[in-house]
Write an enzyme that holds these catalytic residues in place. Sequence first.
Site, mmCIF file in Angstrom:
data_model
loop_
_atom_site.group_PDB
_atom_site.id
_atom_site.type_symbol
_atom_site.label_atom_id
_atom_site.label_comp_id
_atom_site.label_asym_id
_atom_site.label_seq_id
_atom_site.Cartn_x
_atom_site.Cartn_y
_atom_site.Cartn_z
ATOM 1 N N ARG A 132 -85.651 -126.100 26.352
ATOM 2 C CA ARG A 132 -85.452 -124.844 25.617
ATOM 3 C C ARG A 132 -84.076 -124.811 24.967
ATOM 4 O O ARG A 132 -83.909 -124.320 23.851
ATOM 5 C CB ARG A 132 -85.635 -123.658 26.569
ATOM 6 C CG ARG A 132 -85.699 -122.336 25.854
ATOM 7 C CD ARG A 132 -86.186 -121.232 26.752
ATOM 8 N NE ARG A 132 -85.247 -120.955 27.841
ATOM 9 C CZ ARG A 132 -85.445 -120.024 28.768
ATOM 10 N NH1 ARG A 132 -86.557 -119.290 28.744
ATOM 11 N NH2 ARG A 132 -84.568 -119.811 29.725
ATOM 12 N N LYS A 234 -82.698 -118.774 23.162
ATOM 13 C CA LYS A 234 -81.782 -118.036 24.028
ATOM 14 C C LYS A 234 -80.371 -118.042 23.437
ATOM 15 O O LYS A 234 -79.399 -118.526 24.035
ATOM 16 C CB LYS A 234 -81.813 -118.630 25.441
ATOM 17 C CG LYS A 234 -81.807 -117.527 26.488
ATOM 18 C CD LYS A 234 -82.280 -118.035 27.820
ATOM 19 C CE LYS A 234 -81.915 -117.101 28.946
ATOM 20 N NZ LYS A 234 -82.366 -115.727 28.806
ATOM 21 N N GLU A 270 -90.870 -107.679 24.542
ATOM 22 C CA GLU A 270 -90.343 -108.026 25.866
ATOM 23 C C GLU A 270 -89.298 -106.999 26.259
ATOM 24 O O GLU A 270 -88.886 -106.174 25.431
ATOM 25 C CB GLU A 270 -89.754 -109.440 25.879
ATOM 26 C CG GLU A 270 -88.564 -109.646 24.986
ATOM 27 C CD GLU A 270 -88.003 -111.078 25.093
ATOM 28 O OE1 GLU A 270 -88.276 -111.864 24.193
ATOM 29 O OE2 GLU A 270 -87.290 -111.367 26.063
HETATM 30 C C1 COI Z 1 -82.369 -114.948 32.984
HETATM 31 O O1 COI Z 1 -83.342 -114.408 33.460
HETATM 32 O O2 COI Z 1 -81.937 -116.015 33.427
HETATM 33 C C2 COI Z 1 -81.669 -114.370 31.844
HETATM 34 O O3 COI Z 1 -81.071 -115.102 31.136
HETATM 35 C C3 COI Z 1 -81.649 -112.923 31.614
HETATM 36 C C4 COI Z 1 -80.261 -112.416 31.516
HETATM 37 C C5 COI Z 1 -80.226 -111.175 30.705
HETATM 38 C C6 COI Z 1 -79.656 -112.203 32.869
#
Ligand code: COI
Length: 387
Positions: A132, A234, A270
């Site tokens: 990812r 991300k 989401e």
């Molecule tokens: C995760 O779930 O690892 C995330 O990156 C969410 C984040 C907003 C804490």
Amino acid sequence: MVFGTNSNMIRQSPNLRLLFRASLSKVGARSLTAEASSVLRESEPMLRNEEYADIDWNNLGFGLTKTDYMYKAKCSHDATFQQGELSDYGNIELSPAAGVLNYGQGLFEGTKAFRGENGKIFLFRPDQNAIRMQIGAERMCMRSPSVQQFVDAVKQTALANKRWIPPPGKGSLYIRPLLIGTGPILGLSPSPEYTFLVYASPVGNYFKAGMAPLNLYVEDEFHRATRGGAGGVKSISNYAPVLQAISRAKGRGFSDVLYLDSVHKKYIEEASSCNIFVVKGNVISTPATMGTILEGITRKSIIDIARDLGYKVEERFVEVDELMEADEVFTTGTAVTVATVGSITYKGQRLEYKISDGLVSQKLYKMLQGIQLGKIEDKYDWVVEID
Ligand code: COI
């Protein structure tokens, strides 16, 4: 032989300290020389070979606890990532003109290390985070580490910080890989240098209310992502724009915000920190990832587990109105794991879901957690034992 190494070198180098610690545990504390004892005393507590860091393991939330080590590797724009190394956890130095500071060229990942009942340490699908990150790096015009470099860095960071991995059942070590443009750049173009960093923190439940069902607020003013944007990767730039919506919702007592698609304002996408699932009878539906929704690793693991348990799982457009008809709603994410939704508020109307024994979300959570902790056979080959 590590004991023959200059002790100052050991004090200064995290890699040597780790090697030293490994040697100490082999020879046993009673056979230490005076020199080794003094290095032990003066260096950080990890060298005392503690199994666990001295923190309150019963009250872990999702806050940052500084651990011992982080991992760092660098790469120039036209080269591949060099071999990285562990260093003491601490601040990093950045050019004020760094691409990440000026143009938000950055990606992050989240993965976890777990301690099983048998003391074994497990990672969960770190290769998927690596892939990812590579996909995200392409979208953000960045260089990225190879899958092997990424996984190796995560392993090294987890093992170096082993004493921070919570006891079984108390939480996990959240591992945060970061890829950032660190080279200086004034005009709008890709950074001339990238840094891959991995740090870690022990964590418990993501939400303050622990495992209590979430109260979600459906946001129809702010959007998280738009078609053609970067919502599917991300990128760090996806997160600051939702902070206003989150703080507004939290101020009104909600746990998180659920976003709608920005074109029709009709399909759910989401939540700020997790993917969403809607259960109706034997069918579990979740929004299809088509560029505006993050391809969660917990999301896809839960889809596989649910199908194997006999549920029909549909990835498709899910209308916000379907929430009103649902038997159950839940969210998934690395940080969040699987969280049952207790209520959804949309256009001033609050809908409560029945919370009872035998919820689908709890069944799926138990399966996932069992696999992650090495308690349930991992027929998927998701778990990587690293100790
Ligand atoms: C995760 O779930 O690892 C995330 O990156 C969410 C984040 C907003 C804490």
